[in-house]
Design a protein around this motif. Structure first.
Motif, PDB file in Angstrom:
ATOM      1  N   VAL A   1       5.455   5.940  49.427  1.00 41.08           N
ATOM      2  CA  VAL A   1       6.098   4.617  49.416  1.00 41.08           C
ATOM      3  C   VAL A   1       7.235   4.574  50.431  1.00 41.08           C
ATOM      4  N   TRP A   2       7.504   3.337  50.891  1.00 40.96           N
ATOM      5  CA  TRP A   2       8.762   3.054  51.570  1.00 40.96           C
ATOM      6  C   TRP A   2       9.699   2.424  50.540  1.00 40.96           C
ATOM      7  N   ARG A   3      10.987   2.595  50.766  1.00 39.56           N
ATOM      8  CA  ARG A   3      11.956   1.906  49.914  1.00 39.56           C
ATOM      9  C   ARG A   3      12.783   0.958  50.783  1.00 39.56           C
ATOM     10  N   ILE A   4      12.868  -0.281  50.342  1.00 37.08           N
ATOM     11  CA  ILE A   4      13.566  -1.306  51.119  1.00 37.08           C
ATOM     12  C   ILE A   4      14.678  -1.877  50.244  1.00 37.08           C
ATOM     13  N   GLY A   5      15.875  -1.890  50.785  1.00 33.63           N
ATOM     14  CA  GLY A   5      17.031  -2.365  50.029  1.00 33.63           C
ATOM     15  C   GLY A   5      17.444  -3.759  50.446  1.00 33.63           C
ATOM     16  N   THR A   6      18.007  -4.490  49.499  1.00 36.55           N
ATOM     17  CA  THR A   6      18.689  -5.765  49.787  1.00 36.55           C
ATOM     18  C   THR A   6      19.970  -5.675  48.993  1.00 36.55           C
ATOM     19  N   MET A   7      20.981  -5.084  49.598  1.00 43.28           N
ATOM     20  CA  MET A   7      22.167  -4.785  48.787  1.00 43.28           C
ATOM     21  C   MET A   7      23.450  -4.950  49.580  1.00 43.28           C
ATOM     22  N   GLY A   8      24.501  -5.274  48.819  1.00 41.89           N
ATOM     23  CA  GLY A   8      25.830  -5.421  49.413  1.00 41.89           C
ATOM     24  C   GLY A   8      25.801  -6.484  50.494  1.00 41.89           C
ATOM     25  N   TYR A   9      26.368  -6.139  51.640  1.00 43.89           N
ATOM     26  CA  TYR A   9      26.452  -7.081  52.751  1.00 43.89           C
ATOM     27  C   TYR A   9      25.065  -7.437  53.280  1.00 43.89           C
TER      28      TYR A   9
ATOM     29  N   TYR B   1      13.210  -2.791  66.512  1.00 46.32           N
ATOM     30  CA  TYR B   1      13.779  -3.960  65.833  1.00 46.32           C
ATOM     31  C   TYR B   1      15.193  -3.700  65.302  1.00 46.32           C
ATOM     32  N   GLY B   2      15.648  -2.439  65.359  1.00 43.71           N
ATOM     33  CA  GLY B   2      16.979  -2.122  64.847  1.00 43.71           C
ATOM     34  C   GLY B   2      17.088  -2.266  63.334  1.00 43.71           C
ATOM     35  N   ILE B   3      15.960  -2.094  62.645  1.00 42.36           N
ATOM     36  CA  ILE B   3      15.962  -2.242  61.186  1.00 42.36           C
ATOM     37  C   ILE B   3      15.546  -0.917  60.555  1.00 42.36           C
ATOM     38  N   GLU B   4      16.403  -0.415  59.663  1.00 40.00           N
ATOM     39  CA  GLU B   4      16.052   0.822  58.967  1.00 40.00           C
ATOM     40  C   GLU B   4      15.513   0.519  57.582  1.00 40.00           C
ATOM     41  N   ILE B   5      14.364   1.103  57.251  1.00 36.86           N
ATOM     42  CA  ILE B   5      13.923   1.115  55.855  1.00 36.86           C
ATOM     43  C   ILE B   5      13.799   2.576  55.435  1.00 36.86           C
ATOM     44  N   GLY B   6      13.686   2.819  54.118  1.00 36.51           N
ATOM     45  CA  GLY B   6      13.817   4.179  53.616  1.00 36.51           C
ATOM     46  C   GLY B   6      12.516   4.897  53.382  1.00 36.51           C
ATOM     47  N   THR B   7      12.596   6.218  53.491  1.00 36.57           N
ATOM     48  CA  THR B   7      11.513   7.092  53.066  1.00 36.57           C
ATOM     49  C   THR B   7      11.694   7.362  51.571  1.00 36.57           C
ATOM     50  N   SER B   8      11.084   8.394  51.029  1.00 41.42           N
ATOM     51  CA  SER B   8      11.259   8.668  49.601  1.00 41.42           C
ATOM     52  C   SER B   8      11.179  10.163  49.336  1.00 41.42           C
ATOM     53  N   PHE B   9      11.488  10.534  48.100  1.00 42.61           N
ATOM     54  CA  PHE B   9      11.654  11.937  47.721  1.00 42.61           C
ATOM     55  C   PHE B   9      10.589  12.387  46.734  1.00 42.61           C
ATOM     56  N   GLY B  10      10.464  13.688  46.601  1.00 44.17           N
ATOM     57  CA  GLY B  10       9.704  14.309  45.513  1.00 44.17           C
ATOM     58  C   GLY B  10       8.280  13.784  45.449  1.00 44.17           C
ATOM     59  N   PRO B  11       7.816  13.393  44.248  1.00 44.07           N
ATOM     60  CA  PRO B  11       6.404  12.989  44.089  1.00 44.07           C
ATOM     61  C   PRO B  11       6.050  11.720  44.867  1.00 44.07           C
TER      62      PRO B  11
END
Lengths: 399, 399
Positions: free
Chosen positions: B349-357, B334-344
């Motif tokens: 969880v996944w991390r999904i942003g809606t930011m800037g452009y 789909y050409g869409i990147e969502i984020g992994t996470s760190f530490g504990p």
């Protein structure tokens, strides 16, 4: 046409307008790996540890010094211009015990002088600038690697001013650490510092390694990597961490400056497509034409011409001429920038560059024509056409 | 659609393809001055000392900490996520005596908890992250300035993750030092760190000032500026020097990263044209739609929603689902990147942003639609259209 930053190659600017991709997108990590290989070509090295530091050239210098030098380590800096003083200043802030030898601006050291100082100081690191734009000369480095190896000294140089325009060989000359920047002969903008480290340098850096607490928690094996030697005094410039980010672990550190990476990659691609030695020869040709032209105008050149870099020349401001007024007229009326100078040369010489995208026949000839016109209006007696004529002779001889 | 870096605004990329000008070209110094004024608007401050550090956001953090903290100074860091650990790590390397309080990832501190720790530790500096993308929550800062002032503590925060997408007030909240980055809500690439310093912070930094030897030689007055207090441990991050470079003296330090400056300037221009509060409201709208959509898909949200940043959400990976396989399918198909996470939170969880452009209706809806399709193929039972439907309801309500 100053001593840098200079006009960037339009190809570099176009590359930098590409859309970003995620930090761990496979295409991004592939660009990082490709950029490492490209800079092995530019630096003439097989060093695995070849990468970019995200900052201007002095960021690369500080990363090298703060990662290699523990507080109290002795370092020898041969100073022959402004950037030698910068190495001293940065090494002092790293807590190192800094020893210097100095030579008059415009001259360089013999290998014997440097070896004698090594024997006296017994440093762990020799840190010397390759080409110092403040004086236009380059310190010969080709014999220093063997001297350093013989006395168990790490050998570091900064090649920001010289790389791509002057012969430089990381491996053949025995360098352990080399830092550069894009804004001179590489034809890019300031803001990314290519760096290469020998296995010997990497071993020193790895011995000082630690891993960030925020990343450490889930991998018990990381506990082995806790502080062993004196911890590196900077996180941002901790090359052990930066190596883990660029290496197969891809351990998160900073967020790579993607656009600068695109730029650094394109700078290296352009040079390796032209051919590294062909690029150096182009700098030598246009630098010779500029030198001949300035001489042909009747001006006097500063510094030891036997060691002058190809890509920049310092020329004495004629008596009675206001150097800054000439620079302002060139910039405002002709759109051509030439450089002022620092320290003992301030107010005495102009510095004119022929580097990167600006190392071209048209830029050399228009600069000489403009300078002639501006100097004549400033009351200087000149041979009409003496500058462009002498430069054209260089081009004819080379053809 | 990860937690940053995100797609840059095409206007920023176009601005970054402009040709370079000389470091002291009047148009370049004018751009620098204009950029300072633009970031006063973004940071909501009247601080004269508002400028860019040439490096990624962590370069700004290190510049602030190494310039403000002398070795042995006590610093208090309330840690509520990965970037709190980073502040600790950097402050330790500055030689500071670092004290922490910690709270569970996903939660924040009360002002009372922080004041109690200040009274116990008696630090010279409180260093706290505003929004920590690792947990998606933002620490409320509005009451901390008065507390710091009452106890004569300098107040520093990093707003890389929050600025432009969440309310932030440098002067009204009593901040002494603030650092940011372009790669989140500002819609630019990583590689430039806007920073602002109160007169109180500048006084501390100026007391530690020194001037480079290579620049010092011709002005005897410079001798007055020799080291008085403990010298700042970094040259590159010496904010006293960087202030002299950005200030009326224009004293040479690094070579400003021109292309990154163009980018930083354009990021601020875009936000101030849209209106800072309008930009924040846009982030709030699209962040709410994403949150509603994820909930509408039947997924569970991580963290204290009362303190969640507008621009990023962490969502639990459903039981039995391979989080990295879902991310890979989203990216590759789909050409869409969502984020992994760190530490504990790593693997949880996944991390999904809606930011800037990327804070737009079309990006929110396509991400939700794609996530639904991928999760269904991964065997998760979902309400068909539950994600996009819930998001559309948010948009309808707001219209």
């Amino acid at each position: 046409m100053g001593p840098g930053p200079i006009n960037a190659d339009p190809r570099v600017l176009r590359a930098m307008s590409a859309q970003l991709v995620g930090q761990y997108d496979p295409s991004m990590t592939a660009y990082m790996t490709e950029t490492q290989e490209l800079y092995r070509g530019v630096f003439r090295t097989a060093n695995e540890a070849t990468l970019l530091v995200d900052g201007t050239s002095r960021a690369g210098i500080e990363a090298a010094l703060v990662s290699l030098l523990s507080p109290g380590d002795r370092v020898l800096v041969p100073v022959f211009g402004r950037f030698g003083h910068l190495l001293v200043e940065i090494a002092e802030r790293c807590g190192a015990e800094v020893h210097t030898i100095e030579t008059e601006w415009g001259t360089v050291f013999t290998p014997e002088q440097i070896e004698a100082a090594i024997l006296e100081v017994r440093p762990t690191l020799l840190a010397v600038v390759h080409g110092d734009t403040s004086t236009t000369v380059a310190q010969p480095l080709d014999e220093l690697g063997a001297i350093c190896r013989a006395h168990d000294v790490l050998f570091y140089t900064d090649v920001t001013a010289s790389i791509g325009g002057n012969r430089f060989e990381t491996d053949a000359w025995g360098l352990d650490a080399v830092t550069g920047g894009l804004q001179k002969c590489l034809g890019g903008p300031s803001g990314s510092a290519p760096i290469t480290l020998s296995p010997r340098a990497v071993a020193v850096i790895e011995s000082r390694k630690s891993i960030e607490a925020g990343l450490r928690s889930l991998d018990p094996g990381d506990a082995d990597s806790e502080v062993r030697a004196e911890r590196i005094r900077s996180n941002y410039f901790d090359l052990a961490m930066i190596l883990d980010y660029w290496g197969p672990k891809r351990l998160n550190h900073h967020t790579e400056a993607t656009t600068m990476l695109y730029g650094a990659r394109e700078c290296a691609r352009i040079i390796l497509e032209e051919g590294l030695y062909e690029t150096i020869a182009r700098h030598a040709l246009h630098g010779s034409a500029m030198l001949a032209g300035l001489t042909g105008l009747g001006l006097t050149i500063f510094g030891d011409l036997a060691h002058k870099m190809t890509n920049v020349v310092a020329v004495y401001i004629p008596d009675g001429v206001n150097g800054d007024a000439v620079r302002a007229e060139l910039l405002n009326d002709y759109g051509i920038e030439i450089g002022t100078s620092f320290g003992p040369l301030h107010g005495k010489v102009w510095r004119i560059g022929t580097m990167g995208y600006n190392a071209r026949k048209d830029t050399v000839l228009t600069t000489l024509a403009a300078l002639e016109a501006v100097l004549r209006r400033a009351g200087v007696t000149l041979t009409a056409g003496g500058g462009t004529g002498a430069a054209q002779d260089v081009y004819s001889d080379a053809a």
